[in-house]
Design an enzyme around this catalytic site. Structure first.
Site, PDB file in Angstrom:
ATOM      1  N   LYS A 116       0.667  -1.293  -0.101  1.00  0.00           N
ATOM      2  CA  LYS A 116      -0.127   0.126   0.027  1.00  0.00           C
ATOM      3  C   LYS A 116       0.705   1.183   0.064  1.00  0.00           C
ATOM      4  O   LYS A 116       0.531   2.194  -0.654  1.00  0.00           O
ATOM      5  CB  LYS A 116      -0.905  -0.076   1.246  1.00  0.00           C
ATOM      6  CG  LYS A 116      -2.151  -1.117   1.122  1.00  0.00           C
ATOM      7  CD  LYS A 116      -3.180  -0.982   2.137  1.00  0.00           C
ATOM      8  CE  LYS A 116      -3.715  -2.260   2.638  1.00  0.00           C
ATOM      9  NZ  LYS A 116      -4.822  -2.693   1.889  1.00  0.00           N
ATOM     10  N   GLU A 200      -3.562   8.024   7.214  1.00  0.00           N
ATOM     11  CA  GLU A 200      -4.137   8.642   6.153  1.00  0.00           C
ATOM     12  C   GLU A 200      -5.369   9.284   6.708  1.00  0.00           C
ATOM     13  O   GLU A 200      -6.000   8.743   7.746  1.00  0.00           O
ATOM     14  CB  GLU A 200      -4.486   7.854   4.836  1.00  0.00           C
ATOM     15  CG  GLU A 200      -5.648   6.809   4.746  1.00  0.00           C
ATOM     16  CD  GLU A 200      -5.404   5.904   3.564  1.00  0.00           C
ATOM     17  OE1 GLU A 200      -4.654   6.117   2.799  1.00  0.00           O
ATOM     18  OE2 GLU A 200      -6.302   5.300   3.475  1.00  0.00           O
ATOM     19  N   ARG A 292      -5.087  -8.895  -8.981  1.00  0.00           N
ATOM     20  CA  ARG A 292      -5.503 -10.111  -9.317  1.00  0.00           C
ATOM     21  C   ARG A 292      -6.936  -9.873 -10.219  1.00  0.00           C
ATOM     22  O   ARG A 292      -7.450  -8.638 -10.055  1.00  0.00           O
ATOM     23  CB  ARG A 292      -5.623 -10.949  -8.133  1.00  0.00           C
ATOM     24  CG  ARG A 292      -6.387 -10.168  -7.101  1.00  0.00           C
ATOM     25  CD  ARG A 292      -6.743 -11.131  -5.918  1.00  0.00           C
ATOM     26  NE  ARG A 292      -7.028 -10.272  -4.806  1.00  0.00           N
ATOM     27  CZ  ARG A 292      -8.332  -9.773  -4.679  1.00  0.00           C
ATOM     28  NH1 ARG A 292      -9.244 -10.226  -5.502  1.00  0.00           N
ATOM     29  NH2 ARG A 292      -8.694  -9.192  -3.652  1.00  0.00           N
TER      30      ARG A 292
HETATM   31  P1  ADP Z   1      -7.621  -4.049   2.859  1.00  0.00           P
HETATM   32  O1  ADP Z   1      -6.693  -4.434   1.996  1.00  0.00           O
HETATM   33  O2  ADP Z   1      -7.392  -4.903   4.203  1.00  0.00           O
HETATM   34  O3  ADP Z   1      -9.178  -4.706   2.187  1.00  0.00           O
HETATM   35  P2  ADP Z   1      -8.333  -1.593   2.266  1.00  0.00           P
HETATM   36  O4  ADP Z   1      -7.218  -0.362   2.227  1.00  0.00           O
HETATM   37  O5  ADP Z   1      -8.837  -1.860   0.973  1.00  0.00           O
HETATM   38  O6  ADP Z   1      -7.875  -2.762   2.972  1.00  0.00           O
HETATM   39  O7  ADP Z   1      -9.637  -0.893   3.305  1.00  0.00           O
HETATM   40  C1  ADP Z   1     -10.428  -1.843   3.689  1.00  0.00           C
HETATM   41  C2  ADP Z   1     -11.826  -1.014   3.892  1.00  0.00           C
HETATM   42  O8  ADP Z   1     -11.526  -0.124   5.190  1.00  0.00           O
HETATM   43  C3  ADP Z   1     -12.128  -0.170   2.911  1.00  0.00           C
HETATM   44  O9  ADP Z   1     -13.250  -0.764   1.970  1.00  0.00           O
HETATM   45  C4  ADP Z   1     -13.026   0.889   3.704  1.00  0.00           C
HETATM   46  O10 ADP Z   1     -14.335   0.548   4.214  1.00  0.00           O
HETATM   47  C5  ADP Z   1     -12.237   1.063   4.904  1.00  0.00           C
HETATM   48  N1  ADP Z   1     -11.282   2.245   4.946  1.00  0.00           N
HETATM   49  C6  ADP Z   1      -9.862   2.186   4.623  1.00  0.00           C
HETATM   50  N2  ADP Z   1      -9.205   3.080   4.374  1.00  0.00           N
HETATM   51  C7  ADP Z   1     -10.070   4.246   4.631  1.00  0.00           C
HETATM   52  C8  ADP Z   1     -10.260   5.446   4.922  1.00  0.00           C
HETATM   53  N3  ADP Z   1      -9.022   6.193   4.567  1.00  0.00           N
HETATM   54  N4  ADP Z   1     -11.193   6.145   5.120  1.00  0.00           N
HETATM   55  C9  ADP Z   1     -12.488   5.630   5.509  1.00  0.00           C
HETATM   56  N5  ADP Z   1     -12.451   4.164   5.209  1.00  0.00           N
HETATM   57  C10 ADP Z   1     -11.428   3.368   4.916  1.00  0.00           C
END
Ligand code: ADP
Length: 447
Positions: A116, A200, A292
């Site tokens: 990330k 963030e 993927r």
């Molecule tokens: P993972 O790889 O563990 O799935 P993500 O970065 O895709 O992690 O985040 C998963 C979920 O967490 C997102 O779909 C959202 O619901 C929440 N999330 C992640 N980052 C944020 C953010 N900056 N603000 C609000 N919700 C967030």
């Protein structure tokens, strides 16, 4: 084209890959765990090799057993599907060392976009909008506090190597941020073998909109438009659709083009998804890149008339993308409902067990991707998704009508599934209106 492919996965995605291989005239080797010995799709493979007991650690996640099977069967490529080893750069590198093509990005491209922190850095350079936050990993408490003060609370601490919604912490003030930082780092180290975390801005309310992209080994990349996956429970998507209802088309097009720029910048070959959160003013922020094929890829196949699985194989075999961006037309509206073996009335408790009755819907604009047949027993070891219903129609309203009609045709017993929940959602005024946020389903279930 490859002569023989090993499918390092199970369930509906194994069957989906089998279907693509058959149409490409490629021989198929399936691996399976003892718990999957009766899976009906194994009969479609040219060869099936048992790689161990039910628990995934001892079979689908065991790299040495999968590579041994690949060598015994003399395959020239491995398709990892999604989950299991699909985003494991070490596995991709081992395949390469063994002269077996990993059907997915190169270990380098996976390293750049799968991590990330690195993905955010690359996104920033490629002018893809990202959340304000730390510029890379945060190590010091004071540094974290300083950044949070600048971007404003709430903030979220995330693991650079994170996945599956694990290892994230939302902090509303300095005190919680200070205590959470070290804990998050330790948790990330234990869970992912990499303690790097970053922070963030946290969005309280957002929609999840992602872009399907494809890159080939000749430097070409295209997008296949967006999917809205905001209907979620505990970060697990339940319904996905395309196009995203009610969003300014110009804004989406900008994001789709930005996503294409990003995979080009990473020299990415294969299928990928660039995930964004969108705030209530329709500003987009990149979340992460999935390197993927995704569960919800059929939504995009339905609205673009493409075959993403076949393309993933053709790209790995070195073929150039068969179309240019302007050739890809988005038509109509598609909705996917994930059918899980879960009891929605008991907090979505998984309901593995024998399925005596399985009648799937059909007719115009209806597609069911599932490996289930009557008499099949859902093993307790894996994800509870047993199939996906995907409908396609001229517009969203017609797609909802079609989804309701198809859901009603399903006959599954005696295990419990999420079909009832989908039937409720297809009648839910907020869903029908379109544009629910990522917490909507949890609020609805809590009410
Ligand atoms: P993972 O790889 O563990 O799935 P993500 O970065 O895709 O992690 O985040 C998963 C979920 O967490 C997102 O779909 C959202 O619901 C929440 N999330 C992640 N980052 C944020 C953010 N900056 N603000 C609000 N919700 C967030």
């Amino acid at each position: 084209m490859f002569r023989r492919i090993l499918i390092a996965n199970r369930g509906e995605i194994a069957l989906r890959i089998i279907r693509a291989c058959k149409e490409l005239g490629v021989e198929i080797v399936c691996v399976y765990s003892q718990a999957d010995a009766d899976a009906p799709y194994l009969d479609l493979a040219d060869r099936a090799i048992c790689i161990g007991p039910g628990p995934a650690r001892e079979s689908y996640l065991d790299i040495s057993r999968i590579i041994s099977a690949a060598e015994v069967a003399e395959v020239d490529a491995i398709h990892p599907g999604y989950g299991f080893l699909a985003e494991n750069a070490e596995f991709a590198a081992i395949c390469k060392d063994c002269k077996i093509e990993f059907i997915g990005p190169s270990p380098q491209a996976m390293g750049i976009l799968g991590d990330k922190v690195q993905a955010k850095r690359t996104a920033k350079q490629a002018k893809v909008p990202i959340f304000p936050g730390s510029d890379g990993e945060v190590e010091e408490e004071d540094e974290a506090v300083e950044i949070a003060a600048k971007i404003g609370y709430p903030v979220i601490i995330k693991a650079s190597a994170g996945g599956g919604g694990r290892g994230m912490r939302v902090c509303h003030n300095e005190v919680t941020l200070r205590t959470a930082l070290e804990a998050a780092r330790q948790e990330a180290q234990a869970a992912f073998g990499n303690g790097a975390v970053f922070i963030e801005k946290f969005l309280e309310s957002a929609r999840h909109i992602e872009v399907q992209v494809l890159g080939d080994k000749h430097g070409h990349a295209v997008h296949l438009f967006e999917r809205d996956c905001s209907m979620q429970r505990r970060h697990q998507k339940i319904i996905e659709e395309s196009p995203a209802p009610g969003v300014d088309r110009k804004k989406i097009d900008t994001i789709c083009i930005a996503a294409t720029r990003l995979i080009k910048a990473a020299n990415y070959a294969g299928a990928a998804t660039v995930e964004f959160l969108m705030d209530d003013r329709q500003n987009f922020y990149m979340l992460e890149v999935n390197t993927r094929v995704q569960v919800e890829h059929p939504v995009t196949e339905m609205v673009t008339g493409t075959d993403i699985l076949k393309l993933s194989i053709q790209i790995a075999a070195g073929e150039p993308l068969p179309f240019k961006q302007r050739d890809i037309i988005h038509r109509g509206h598609a909705i996917e409902c994930r059918i899980n073996a879960e009891d929605a009335n008991r907090n979505f408790m998984p309901c593995p067990g024998r399925i005596d009755t399985w009648i799937a819907p059909g007719g115009p604009g209806v597609r069911v991707d599932s490996h289930i047949a009557p008499g099949y027993t859902v093993p307790p070891y894996y994800d509870s998704m047993i199939g996906k219903l995907i409908v396609h129609a001229d517009d969203r309203q017609a797609a909802i009508v079609r989804a309701k009609r198809a859901l009603e045709e399903f006959r599954i017993g005696p295990i419990k599934t999420t079909i009832n929940l989908h039937q409720k959602l297809m009648d839910d005024p907020a869903f029908v209106k379109g544009g629910v946020d990522i917490h909507y389903l949890e609020r609805l279930l809590d009410a």
